[in-house]
Write an enzyme that holds these catalytic residues in place. Structure first.
Site, PDB file in Angstrom:
ATOM      1  N   HIS A  18       6.666 -10.026  -5.356  1.00 42.91           N
ATOM      2  CA  HIS A  18       6.811  -8.858  -4.487  1.00 42.91           C
ATOM      3  C   HIS A  18       6.506  -7.567  -5.248  1.00 42.91           C
ATOM      4  O   HIS A  18       5.718  -6.731  -4.777  1.00 42.91           O
ATOM      5  CB  HIS A  18       8.234  -8.803  -3.936  1.00 42.91           C
ATOM      6  CG  HIS A  18       8.462  -7.678  -2.972  1.00 42.91           C
ATOM      7  ND1 HIS A  18       8.223  -7.789  -1.626  1.00 42.91           N
ATOM      8  CD2 HIS A  18       8.898  -6.397  -3.171  1.00 42.91           C
ATOM      9  CE1 HIS A  18       8.498  -6.649  -1.023  1.00 42.91           C
ATOM     10  NE2 HIS A  18       8.902  -5.772  -1.938  1.00 42.91           N
ATOM     11  N   GLU A  19       7.130  -7.420  -6.407  1.00 45.56           N
ATOM     12  CA  GLU A  19       6.936  -6.180  -7.159  1.00 45.56           C
ATOM     13  C   GLU A  19       5.527  -6.071  -7.726  1.00 45.56           C
ATOM     14  O   GLU A  19       4.995  -4.968  -7.865  1.00 45.56           O
ATOM     15  CB  GLU A  19       7.969  -6.087  -8.295  1.00 45.56           C
ATOM     16  CG  GLU A  19       9.409  -5.968  -7.819  1.00 45.56           C
ATOM     17  CD  GLU A  19       9.632  -4.775  -6.896  1.00 45.56           C
ATOM     18  OE1 GLU A  19       8.914  -3.758  -7.034  1.00 45.56           O
ATOM     19  OE2 GLU A  19      10.517  -4.859  -6.033  1.00 45.56           O
ATOM     20  N   HIS A  22       3.284  -4.290  -5.234  1.00 41.75           N
ATOM     21  CA  HIS A  22       3.383  -2.823  -5.317  1.00 41.75           C
ATOM     22  C   HIS A  22       2.677  -2.300  -6.570  1.00 41.75           C
ATOM     23  O   HIS A  22       1.960  -1.301  -6.528  1.00 41.75           O
ATOM     24  CB  HIS A  22       4.858  -2.397  -5.360  1.00 41.75           C
ATOM     25  CG  HIS A  22       5.622  -2.702  -4.117  1.00 41.75           C
ATOM     26  ND1 HIS A  22       5.173  -2.352  -2.860  1.00 41.75           N
ATOM     27  CD2 HIS A  22       6.833  -3.299  -3.931  1.00 41.75           C
ATOM     28  CE1 HIS A  22       6.061  -2.732  -1.955  1.00 41.75           C
ATOM     29  NE2 HIS A  22       7.060  -3.306  -2.572  1.00 41.75           N
TER      30      HIS A  22
END
Length: 338
Positions: A18-19, A22
């Site tokens: 997920h990170e 980003h």
């Protein structure tokens, strides 16, 4: 020990993926990332490379990217979040959930390629009879061939499903053949609140089908899409009160991870894929502090022609953090009481 290791692996994969979404989109759109962290709390390891400090922290229940200009009070610089166009900022915000949807496609595709796929055999033959349910109590067994239901001949499994659903909770007579012997079994279907229909406790036969790499990827995409739609539908039913809200927190997920890990690596990867989709869907909800909430603020900025003030943004973030903490505490309490 297995539960602890499985939980660390599961949370570590989900958070990192997920990170990273980003992180990589921020880098590609020219934003400066001051820190890329996996985990919270005390640092276990840190290394700086270029402008970014890479951190591994002690509590593996989350992570974060410290992107320049993300905080309301940060100054605007050429490489900050605020200085970029709204489409680029939207991409960075959505990239975490997009990665959470890409991961299951890769995992499901790999699982299908390695172990094949269970394909429904559309014949009127029982694959499994659930212990303690109506069919089991009446005497039906795996491998029995259904000849008729309430006197109506059955040609395939789909016809069985349609007939039983139409019958509801009324008593049903099933004629079945076992090793050349034909017998009629009478039973009372039981209404299942979760399935929202009457069940007698039977499943069809499945056969294992080997899949090529291309077919595995196609099925991985299709299966991921199906689960996303199912989860969104389930969330809408919870929000509208049509279904009960079953919430599991970190403890519950850790316990499930340990139980699944006992069955092997492929079941654990399957579990990670489901959780990744869940994380992606939840993060897109339009709530403060979630990615969906940030996206809504960007839409609002585009409509207004200017961003909200620093005070309003700080208040919104505070409300979001409080909501997330409250939900975490609530779900943890439920995990403990269970």
């Amino acid at each position: 020990m297995l539960t602890i290791l499985a939980a660390i692996l599961v949370f570590g994969i989900l958070v990192t993926v997920h990170e990273f979404g980003h992180f990589i989109t921020a880098k590609l759109t020219g934003m400066r990332v001051d820190e890329f962290a996996i985990g919270f709390g005390p640092k276990l390891y840190q290394q700086k490379d270029g402008d970014t400090l890479y951190s591994l922290r002690a509590i593996p229940l989350g992570g974060y990217n410290k992107i320049a200009g993300m905080d309301p009070d940060d100054p605007v610089t050429p490489d900050s979040f605020k200085s970029k166009s709204i489409p680029k900022r939207m991409l960075v915000i959505l990239a975490g959930s997009l990665m959470n949807f890409l991961l299951p496609i890769l995992l499901f595709s790999g699982i299908f390629f390695v172990q094949g796929m269970d394909k429904l055999v559309n014949e009127p033959v029982l694959g499994n009879v659930m212990l303690g349910m109506a069919a089991d109590k009446a005497g039906l067994r795996e491998g029995d061939k259904i000849l008729s239901i309430n006197g109506k001949p059955m040609q395939d499994w789909k016809e069985i499903v349609v007939t039983l659903r139409a019958n509801g909770t009324k008593e049903v007579a099933i004629e079945a053949e076992r090793q050349g012997v034909v017998k009629t079994y009478t039973m009372q279907p039981e209404y299942d609140n979760e399935a929202r229909r009457a069940l007698i406790g039977i499943t069809p036969k499945f056969e294992k089908v080997e899949m090529s790499l291309v077919a595995s990827v196609k099925e991985g995409v299709s299966y991921t899409k199906f689960i996303i739609i199912s989860m969104v539908d389930g969330l809408s039913k919870i929000i509208t009160g049509k279904a009960p809200a079953e919430v599991s927190g970190p403890l519950g997920v850790a316990q499930m991870a340990g139980q699944v890990a006992e069955k092997g690596l492929l079941p654990l990867m399957n579990f990670v894929a489901f959780l990744s989709i869940n994380l992606g869907v939840i993060n897109l909800l339009p709530l403060p502090a979630l990615d969906g909430g940030h996206f809504v603020l960007l839409v609002l900025e585009a409509l207004r022609g200017k961003p909200l003030g620093a005070k309003a943004m700080n208040n919104i973030q505070t409300v979001g953090v409080v909501l997330i903490l409250a939900l975490t505490i609530f779900s943890t309490v439920k995990d403990i009481t269970r």
